[in-house]
Design a protein around this motif. Structure first.
Motif, PDB file in Angstrom:
ATOM      1  N   LEU A 173       0.799  -1.223   0.000  1.00 11.74           N
ATOM      2  CA  LEU A 173       0.000   0.000   0.000  1.00 11.74           C
ATOM      3  C   LEU A 173       0.830   1.271   0.000  1.00 11.74           C
ATOM      4  CD1 LEU A 173      -2.784  -1.017   2.542  1.00 11.74           C
ATOM      5  CD2 LEU A 173      -2.891  -1.023   0.037  1.00 11.74           C
ATOM      6  N   ILE A 174       2.140   1.128   0.082  1.00 11.28           N
ATOM      7  CA  ILE A 174       2.996   2.303   0.081  1.00 11.28           C
ATOM      8  C   ILE A 174       4.042   2.152  -1.008  1.00 11.28           C
ATOM      9  CG2 ILE A 174       4.724   1.458   1.751  1.00 11.28           C
ATOM     10  CD1 ILE A 174       4.530   4.362   2.968  1.00 11.28           C
ATOM     11  N   GLU A 175       4.463   3.262  -1.577  1.00  9.75           N
ATOM     12  CA  GLU A 175       5.398   3.223  -2.696  1.00  9.75           C
ATOM     13  C   GLU A 175       6.656   2.440  -2.341  1.00  9.75           C
ATOM     14  OE1 GLU A 175       7.217   6.955  -3.687  1.00  9.75           O
ATOM     15  OE2 GLU A 175       6.963   7.733  -1.660  1.00  9.75           O
ATOM     16  N   GLN A 269      -1.398  10.729   0.885  1.00  8.86           N
ATOM     17  CA  GLN A 269      -2.258  10.086  -0.104  1.00  8.86           C
ATOM     18  C   GLN A 269      -1.731  10.371  -1.511  1.00  8.86           C
ATOM     19  OE1 GLN A 269      -6.201  11.530   0.468  1.00  8.86           O
ATOM     20  NE2 GLN A 269      -6.532  10.435   2.393  1.00  8.86           N
ATOM     21  N   PHE A 270      -1.989   9.435  -2.421  1.00  8.19           N
ATOM     22  CA  PHE A 270      -1.595   9.603  -3.816  1.00  8.19           C
ATOM     23  C   PHE A 270      -2.628   8.897  -4.672  1.00  8.19           C
ATOM     24  CE2 PHE A 270       1.077   8.089  -7.491  1.00  8.19           C
ATOM     25  CZ  PHE A 270       1.160   9.329  -8.109  1.00  8.19           C
ATOM     26  N   ALA A 271      -3.252   9.640  -5.564  1.00  5.43           N
ATOM     27  CA  ALA A 271      -4.340   9.085  -6.367  1.00  5.43           C
ATOM     28  C   ALA A 271      -3.867   8.128  -7.442  1.00  5.43           C
ATOM     29  CB  ALA A 271      -5.135  10.226  -7.007  1.00  5.43           C
ATOM     30  N   GLY A 272      -2.562   8.091  -7.677  1.00  7.13           N
ATOM     31  CA  GLY A 272      -2.045   7.200  -8.706  1.00  7.13           C
ATOM     32  C   GLY A 272      -1.883   7.904 -10.033  1.00  7.13           C
ATOM     33  N   ALA A 273      -1.315   7.203 -10.973  1.00  6.81           N
ATOM     34  CA  ALA A 273      -1.094   7.738 -12.317  1.00  6.81           C
ATOM     35  C   ALA A 273      -1.523   6.693 -13.335  1.00  6.81           C
ATOM     36  CB  ALA A 273       0.378   8.113 -12.494  1.00  6.81           C
ATOM     37  N   PRO A 278      -3.530   3.696  -7.097  1.00  5.12           N
ATOM     38  CA  PRO A 278      -3.549   4.550  -5.906  1.00  5.12           C
ATOM     39  C   PRO A 278      -2.748   3.916  -4.776  1.00  5.12           C
ATOM     40  CG  PRO A 278      -5.730   4.422  -6.867  1.00  5.12           C
ATOM     41  CD  PRO A 278      -4.884   3.412  -7.593  1.00  5.12           C
ATOM     42  N   THR A 279      -1.964   4.714  -4.110  1.00  3.51           N
ATOM     43  CA  THR A 279      -1.094   4.206  -3.055  1.00  3.51           C
ATOM     44  C   THR A 279      -0.735   5.336  -2.118  1.00  3.51           C
ATOM     45  OG1 THR A 279       0.940   2.963  -2.640  1.00  3.51           O
ATOM     46  CG2 THR A 279       1.026   4.634  -4.357  1.00  3.51           C
ATOM     47  N   PHE A 280       0.035   5.027  -1.095  1.00  2.00           N
ATOM     48  CA  PHE A 280       0.572   6.057  -0.210  1.00  2.00           C
ATOM     49  C   PHE A 280       1.996   6.385  -0.645  1.00  2.00           C
ATOM     50  CE2 PHE A 280      -2.573   4.160   2.751  1.00  2.00           C
ATOM     51  CZ  PHE A 280      -3.298   5.311   3.048  1.00  2.00           C
ATOM     52  N   THR A 281       2.361   7.646  -0.507  1.00  2.00           N
ATOM     53  CA  THR A 281       3.726   8.079  -0.796  1.00  2.00           C
ATOM     54  C   THR A 281       4.354   8.614   0.489  1.00  2.00           C
ATOM     55  OG1 THR A 281       2.896  10.248  -1.470  1.00  2.00           O
ATOM     56  CG2 THR A 281       3.252   8.605  -3.213  1.00  2.00           C
TER      57      THR A 281
END
Length: 371
Positions: A173-175, A269-273, A278-281
């Motif tokens: 769930l995290i980068e 939070q990160f919505a993704g690309a 979507p993941t946590f940064t």
């Protein structure tokens, strides 16, 4: 001209004497020693070490005393002294995951491996003046007993304390941090001037020695919407870590000492690309000594500066790498602002003549239009 120069020299020497007297204060009051500053003003000492880029508690305390408590001036003194020191080599990266923890908290999980360790902090105080501190003449024996009891109460836990972010890492769930096949040697801001574009290693160096007040304000701005971030304090830990260095004579790493560090990993939070779900940064902060506010602010700003890397729209100054890095250094900022106190007689006379000519022309044009 010679008379003016000699008069200026005498005035400066007199200023030095006055400065010494002002720094000492009333001689009927016992003088503050470097050892007292080191032991009893540890948070100020930590800031001076971090922003002065020198880990030496005694020298930082000396700089604070010499600067009469002006921390920016103390940082300037320490950084100037740093330039006179030889460099014998480079230590290995410190392993903060092996830190002997004195304080460790997480705002993301209540129950974490190793537990929450509150340690010594102002977070839970009522912010009321403690007038008992005005009392003088503490009994040394009672003080020693109190310190021993405190040490026993705050002894660091022996069980392992894995990183809190590893809980998110297990679920993906995290980068993920990936190492390049050909690792790039990080820059060295202590020897090379800041240049753009600046990669993350250079940015983190800049922020680590950046002004705490500036970083705090910019970190606060990111929380108020000037970077579109929603941060969580994943983990903040303070403690001591071993410093190792590879000696050519032995061809292996040996421990040369320990230093105290504060580390912060901020989760965003990160919505993704397009190809990234979507993941946590993360935002990262690290500072000498016990400096939680600095490390947290640094982590907030670090994450904001990753906007381009993560494909986010750059909309705020806190996401502008050149703006942030160029204005974070308090030694440079202080010098640039305070140079205005130096004589600018010739420049001002030129400006004065220009304004007089412009006003005369304006008056002539006005009269001509009236006629």
């Amino acid at each position: 001209m010679y008379v003016a120069v000699k008069g200026g020299e005498r005035a400066i020497e007199a200023s030095w004497r006055l400065l010494d007297e002002a720094r000492r204060g009333d001689t009927r009051v016992p003088e503050l020693s470097v050892a007292q500053i080191r032991e009893q003003m540890r948070l100020a000492v930590a800031r001076v070490m971090a922003e002065g880029s020198v880990y030496d508690e005694e020298l930082a305390a000396l700089a604070i005393k010499q600067a009469a408590g002006d921390l920016v001036e103390a940082i300037f003194l320490l950084r100037a002294y740093r330039t006179t020191l030889p460099r014998f080599g480079y230590t290995l990266p410190v392993a903060t995951e092996d830190m002997v923890v004195a304080r460790r908290i997480s705002a993301t999980f209540k129950d974490v491996p190793g537990g929450q360790v509150l340690g010594a902090t102002y977070d839970y105080t009522q912010r009321l003046l403690d007038f008992a501190l005005l009392a003088e003449g503490d009994d040394s024996a009672a003080l020693a007993a109190a310190q021993a009891e405190k040490a026993a109460r705050t002894a660091p836990p022996e069980e392992a304390m894995p990183r809190v972010l590893s809980l998110l890492d297990k679920e993906g769930l995290i980068e993920q941090e990936t190492r390049s096949a050909e690792p790039k040697e990080p820059g060295d801001l202590s020897r090379e001037p800041l240049a753009f574009p600046a990669d993350r290693s250079v940015r983190l160096q800049n922020l680590a020695r950046g002004d705490e007040g500036f970083l705090l304000a910019m970190g606060y701005a990111t929380q108020r919407g000037y970077a579109n971030s929603h941060p969580f304090a994943g983990e903040i830990r303070f403690g001591s870590v071993s410093v190792e260095m590879v000696l050519d004579e032995l061809d292996e790493a040996v421990e040369i000492g320990e230093i105290e560090l504060t580390e912060c990993q901020m989760i965003n939070q990160f919505a993704g690309a397009k190809d990234v779900p979507p993941t946590f940064t993360q935002g990262y902060g690290l500072a000498f000594g016990h400096a939680e506010r600095k490390a947290m602010a640094m982590a907030l700003v670090d994450r904001a500066l990753r906007a381009e890397e993560l494909g986010e729209t750059i909309e705020a100054p806190t996401q502008d790498i050149e703006f942030m890095l160029s204005h974070s250094d308090n030694v440079e900022a202080s010098g640039f602002v305070q140079h205005l106190k130096l004589p600018h007689y010739v420049d001002f006379q030129a400006e004065l003549e220009l304004v007089r000519k412009l006003r005369a022309r304006h008056a002539a044009d006005t009269q001509g239009e009236a006629a």
